[in-house]
Design a protein around this motif. Structure first.
Motif, PDB file in Angstrom:
ATOM      1  N   LEU A   1      43.571  31.698  50.899  1.00 40.65           N
ATOM      2  CA  LEU A   1      42.503  30.718  50.665  1.00 40.65           C
ATOM      3  C   LEU A   1      41.328  31.453  50.039  1.00 40.65           C
ATOM      4  N   GLY A   2      41.006  31.136  48.808  1.00 41.35           N
ATOM      5  CA  GLY A   2      39.915  31.810  48.118  1.00 41.35           C
ATOM      6  C   GLY A   2      39.752  31.240  46.726  1.00 41.35           C
ATOM      7  N   GLU A   3      38.604  31.527  46.132  1.00 47.97           N
ATOM      8  CA  GLU A   3      38.321  31.044  44.780  1.00 47.97           C
ATOM      9  C   GLU A   3      38.280  32.214  43.816  1.00 47.97           C
ATOM     10  N   VAL A   4      39.119  32.169  42.817  1.00 48.22           N
ATOM     11  CA  VAL A   4      39.145  33.228  41.810  1.00 48.22           C
ATOM     12  C   VAL A   4      37.921  33.070  40.918  1.00 48.22           C
ATOM     13  N   SER A   5      37.085  34.084  40.913  1.00 48.64           N
ATOM     14  CA  SER A   5      35.853  34.035  40.122  1.00 48.64           C
ATOM     15  C   SER A   5      36.032  34.635  38.733  1.00 48.64           C
ATOM     16  N   ARG A   6      37.016  35.537  38.591  1.00 47.55           N
ATOM     17  CA  ARG A   6      37.174  36.205  37.301  1.00 47.55           C
ATOM     18  C   ARG A   6      38.593  36.729  37.168  1.00 47.55           C
ATOM     19  N   ILE A   7      39.085  36.713  35.957  1.00 50.63           N
ATOM     20  CA  ILE A   7      40.385  37.311  35.644  1.00 50.63           C
ATOM     21  C   ILE A   7      40.146  38.489  34.713  1.00 50.63           C
ATOM     22  N   ASP A   8      40.588  39.654  35.124  1.00 49.73           N
ATOM     23  CA  ASP A   8      40.461  40.868  34.300  1.00 49.73           C
ATOM     24  C   ASP A   8      41.845  41.211  33.773  1.00 49.73           C
ATOM     25  N   ALA A   9      42.178  40.656  32.619  1.00 52.19           N
ATOM     26  CA  ALA A   9      43.524  40.850  32.071  1.00 52.19           C
ATOM     27  C   ALA A   9      43.768  42.298  31.664  1.00 52.19           C
ATOM     28  N   SER A  10      42.701  43.006  31.267  1.00 47.60           N
ATOM     29  CA  SER A  10      42.875  44.400  30.862  1.00 47.60           C
ATOM     30  C   SER A  10      43.285  45.265  32.046  1.00 47.60           C
ATOM     31  N   ALA A  11      42.782  44.930  33.237  1.00 48.70           N
ATOM     32  CA  ALA A  11      43.150  45.668  34.448  1.00 48.70           C
ATOM     33  C   ALA A  11      44.264  44.986  35.221  1.00 48.70           C
ATOM     34  N   ARG A  12      44.708  43.852  34.735  1.00 49.47           N
ATOM     35  CA  ARG A  12      45.728  43.054  35.409  1.00 49.47           C
ATOM     36  C   ARG A  12      45.365  42.809  36.870  1.00 49.47           C
ATOM     37  N   SER A  13      44.269  42.128  37.038  1.00 50.46           N
ATOM     38  CA  SER A  13      43.814  41.794  38.389  1.00 50.46           C
ATOM     39  C   SER A  13      42.960  40.542  38.337  1.00 50.46           C
ATOM     40  N   VAL A  14      42.863  39.874  39.490  1.00 54.45           N
ATOM     41  CA  VAL A  14      41.955  38.739  39.652  1.00 54.45           C
ATOM     42  C   VAL A  14      40.998  39.073  40.778  1.00 54.45           C
ATOM     43  N   LEU A  15      39.775  38.544  40.669  1.00 54.17           N
ATOM     44  CA  LEU A  15      38.753  38.804  41.680  1.00 54.17           C
ATOM     45  C   LEU A  15      38.467  37.521  42.437  1.00 54.17           C
ATOM     46  N   LEU A  16      38.467  37.625  43.773  1.00 52.34           N
ATOM     47  CA  LEU A  16      38.157  36.496  44.624  1.00 52.34           C
ATOM     48  C   LEU A  16      36.712  36.559  45.056  1.00 52.34           C
ATOM     49  N   GLU A  17      36.038  35.403  45.055  1.00 54.46           N
ATOM     50  CA  GLU A  17      34.657  35.350  45.513  1.00 54.46           C
ATOM     51  C   GLU A  17      34.580  35.652  47.008  1.00 54.46           C
ATOM     52  N   ASP A  18      33.485  36.301  47.394  1.00 48.24           N
ATOM     53  CA  ASP A  18      33.239  36.570  48.817  1.00 48.24           C
ATOM     54  C   ASP A  18      32.849  35.280  49.508  1.00 48.24           C
ATOM     55  N   ARG A  19      33.572  34.932  50.545  1.00 46.02           N
ATOM     56  CA  ARG A  19      33.238  33.763  51.354  1.00 46.02           C
ATOM     57  C   ARG A  19      33.098  34.169  52.805  1.00 46.02           C
ATOM     58  N   GLY A  20      32.191  35.085  53.035  1.00 40.23           N
ATOM     59  CA  GLY A  20      31.947  35.511  54.409  1.00 40.23           C
ATOM     60  C   GLY A  20      32.921  36.544  54.922  1.00 40.23           C
ATOM     61  N   MET A  21      33.646  37.219  54.026  1.00 45.11           N
ATOM     62  CA  MET A  21      34.567  38.255  54.464  1.00 45.11           C
ATOM     63  C   MET A  21      33.782  39.435  55.008  1.00 45.11           C
ATOM     64  N   ALA A  22      34.420  40.185  55.890  1.00 41.64           N
ATOM     65  CA  ALA A  22      33.717  41.241  56.614  1.00 41.64           C
ATOM     66  C   ALA A  22      33.189  42.332  55.708  1.00 41.64           C
ATOM     67  N   ASP A  23      33.934  42.662  54.641  1.00 40.69           N
ATOM     68  CA  ASP A  23      33.505  43.778  53.797  1.00 40.69           C
ATOM     69  C   ASP A  23      32.360  43.382  52.867  1.00 40.69           C
ATOM     70  N   GLY A  24      32.110  42.094  52.737  1.00 40.75           N
ATOM     71  CA  GLY A  24      30.964  41.634  51.955  1.00 40.75           C
ATOM     72  C   GLY A  24      31.119  41.731  50.465  1.00 40.75           C
ATOM     73  N   GLY A  25      32.271  42.115  49.950  1.00 47.64           N
ATOM     74  CA  GLY A  25      32.452  42.246  48.519  1.00 47.64           C
ATOM     75  C   GLY A  25      33.639  41.445  48.030  1.00 47.64           C
ATOM     76  N   PRO A  26      33.752  41.262  46.707  1.00 50.45           N
ATOM     77  CA  PRO A  26      34.876  40.517  46.164  1.00 50.45           C
ATOM     78  C   PRO A  26      36.184  41.269  46.369  1.00 50.45           C
ATOM     79  N   GLU A  27      37.233  40.524  46.566  1.00 46.56           N
ATOM     80  CA  GLU A  27      38.552  41.120  46.758  1.00 46.56           C
ATOM     81  C   GLU A  27      39.287  41.137  45.429  1.00 46.56           C
ATOM     82  N   ARG A  28      39.920  42.243  45.141  1.00 42.84           N
ATOM     83  CA  ARG A  28      40.675  42.386  43.897  1.00 42.84           C
ATOM     84  C   ARG A  28      42.164  42.295  44.204  1.00 42.84           C
ATOM     85  N   ILE A  29      42.851  41.402  43.514  1.00 42.03           N
ATOM     86  CA  ILE A  29      44.292  41.245  43.681  1.00 42.03           C
ATOM     87  C   ILE A  29      44.964  41.660  42.370  1.00 42.03           C
ATOM     88  N   ASP A  30      45.781  42.695  42.415  1.00 42.86           N
ATOM     89  CA  ASP A  30      46.472  43.174  41.221  1.00 42.86           C
ATOM     90  C   ASP A  30      47.750  42.378  40.996  1.00 42.86           C
TER      91      ASP A  30
END
Length: 466
Positions: free
Chosen positions: A91-120
């Motif tokens: 469950l998350g909202e993809v804020s950006r797609i980085d095709a050059s790095a082949r990854s998507v970034l998920l917006e922070d929604r109160g996650m403990a680490d406080g930063g966007p999550e990167r999914i390769d």
């Protein structure tokens, strides 16, 4: 076409190719169902925890159906695929797609680490859908909500039901009439269905439920900037739809281009060039859609071309130019498919097209994994349907033996009903919708009329002046 090399990651590389699917609409679900049977690791990401049957969303907005009847938890819908052990749902909202790095970034929604999550990923299928387009007049959104999500449906339903409550309390006749005037902007299928249902509520559901107002005097006005309603249909069916709308009491304004929308109604330019005003406390927007912002994100990192609506112009196999590992399907894809004469035609933004695109993209992805050539997308157009109201609908269907057939009225309405029941996901949803429709048909009642926050309704004139 060679298989792309795996994306780099800080963690150990998995033994199976990593496939990320963004969006759990019709296209996303079909892609998951194909890929879950293959030797790949799938990560499905969606901003909500439910799949939504959008063709019936207007029925939630007009209190005809409850939300669970046309939606279901993603994890439950895909429980069989989850048992295969290669599907992860996030469950998350993809804020950006980085095709050059082949990854998507998920917006922070109160996650403990406080930063966007990167999914390769090694392969990516983007099925992020579309949102409302106000043609550069985004300020209209506050006064004329569109209909794309359950939250939109709840908002519109609240506005509609409270408009009658406000009219009951309103002492000034002009403002009471404005409360009882509903404007729907855009005469495509959503606008036509919404206008017809609003008229049915006023004429059949609410009479005798109010003491100070007569709901039968409600005005439902359908405002269309073009020359006819349901422009995607033939002239004959468009005229039939117009006649059925008028028989339900809907006022139809064609060649009426909206110029302003505010809290008290809208202004439009008529065909003769004059500017006219329509006082309406409730305005619903059904005039335009825009692609998900993720299209722009893809364009920024892949150099792909976007059309005027922000959709990604895809290759014949639904991949993105120069990035064969990225596929785009559904409303976000500007795809073409040859008609019976071989002439490329734009693929419409409808659920059958999204489902077919999801399956094609998934099969092409698997073909690339196996070093086989991909296949171009071919849209199988089985026809178009639009309902207007009780025993009122239009249908253009390509029958297997008879060929193209057009019909309207009660037969088209029954056909529309059973087609939508058939395509609903889940047996329980089918039974609930069928039961609710049968009850509403014979009793004219609409049970999904609860408003959770009635105190937010504007005060009537007498109280405002006190």
């Amino acid at each position: 076409m060679t298989t792309p090399s795996p994306a780099t990651s800080s963690s150990a590389a998995p033994s199976k190719p990593r496939v990320v699917i963004v969006g759990c609409g019709f296209g996303g679900i079909e892609a998951v169902r194909v890929l879950s049977k293959a030797a790949v690791e799938i990560t499905l990401i969606d901003r909500t925890n439910h799949h939504l049957f959008q063709p019936l969303l207007y029925q939630v907005a007009t209190a005809g159906l409850s939300a669970p009847a046309i939606s279901g938890p993603i994890r439950h819908i895909l429980r069989s695929e989850m048992r295969r052990g290669n599907l992860t749902i996030l469950l998350g909202e993809v804020s950006r797609i980085d095709a050059s790095a082949r990854s998507v970034l998920l917006e922070d929604r109160g996650m403990a680490d406080g930063g966007p999550e990167r999914i390769d990923y090694d392969y990516l299928i983007v099925a992020a859908g579309a949102t409302h387009s106000y043609f550069g007049n985004d300020g209209w959104a506050a006064h004329a909500p569109g209909l794309k999500t359950l939250a939109d449906a709840f908002n519109i339903r609240r506005r509609v039901l409270l408009a009658f409550e406000r009219a009951e309390r309103e002492a000034e006749m002009a403002r009471r009439n404005a409360c009882l005037t509903f404007a729907v902007v855009g005469a495509g299928p959503t606008g036509v269905e919404m206008a017809g249902m609003l008229a049915e509520i006023a004429q059949h559901t609410l009479p005798e439920e109010f003491r100070r107002i007569d709901s039968k005097r409600t005005r439902v006005v359908l405002v269309e900037g073009g020359p006819r309603v349901l422009s995607a249909f033939s002239d004959k069916l468009s005229q039939k739809a117009l006649e059925q709308l008028r028989s339900l009491g809907v006022e139809v304004l064609t060649n009426a281009k909206v110029s302003t929308i505010d809290a008290d109604g809208l202004t439009y330019e008529a065909l003769d060039g004059s500017t006219r005003r329509l006082d309406a406390q409730t305005v619903v927007w059904a005039a335009g859609v825009a692609a998900s912002p993720l299209g722009a994100s893809l364009a920024a990192t892949t150099g792909c071309v976007l059309d005027r609506a922000g959709r990604v112009v895809v290759n014949a196999d639904l991949s993105v130019n120069d990035h064969p590992e990225v596929f785009v399907v559904g409303d976000l894809a500007a795809a073409t498919s040859p008609d019976k004469t071989g002439t490329p035609q734009p693929v419409p933004g409808v659920s059958p097209a999204a489902k077919q695109m999801g399956r094609t993209a998934a099969n092409n992805l698997l073909a690339r994994l196996q070093g086989e050539p991909t296949k171009p997308f071919r849209y199988a157009d089985y026809g178009s349907l639009a309902t207007i109201g009780r025993r009122a609908a239009v249908a253009a269907v390509d029958m297997p033996v008879l060929g193209p057939v057009q019909f309207s009225g009660g037969l088209a309405w029954l056909f529309w009903l059973f087609v939508h029941i058939y395509f609903l996901i889940g047996f329980r949803n089918r039974m609930v919708v069928l039961t609710d429709w049968a009850w509403a048909y014979f009793s004219f009642e609409r049970q999904a009329r609860v408003v959770a926050d009635p105190d937010l309704a504007p005060r009537p004139t007498a109280e405002r002046s006190a």
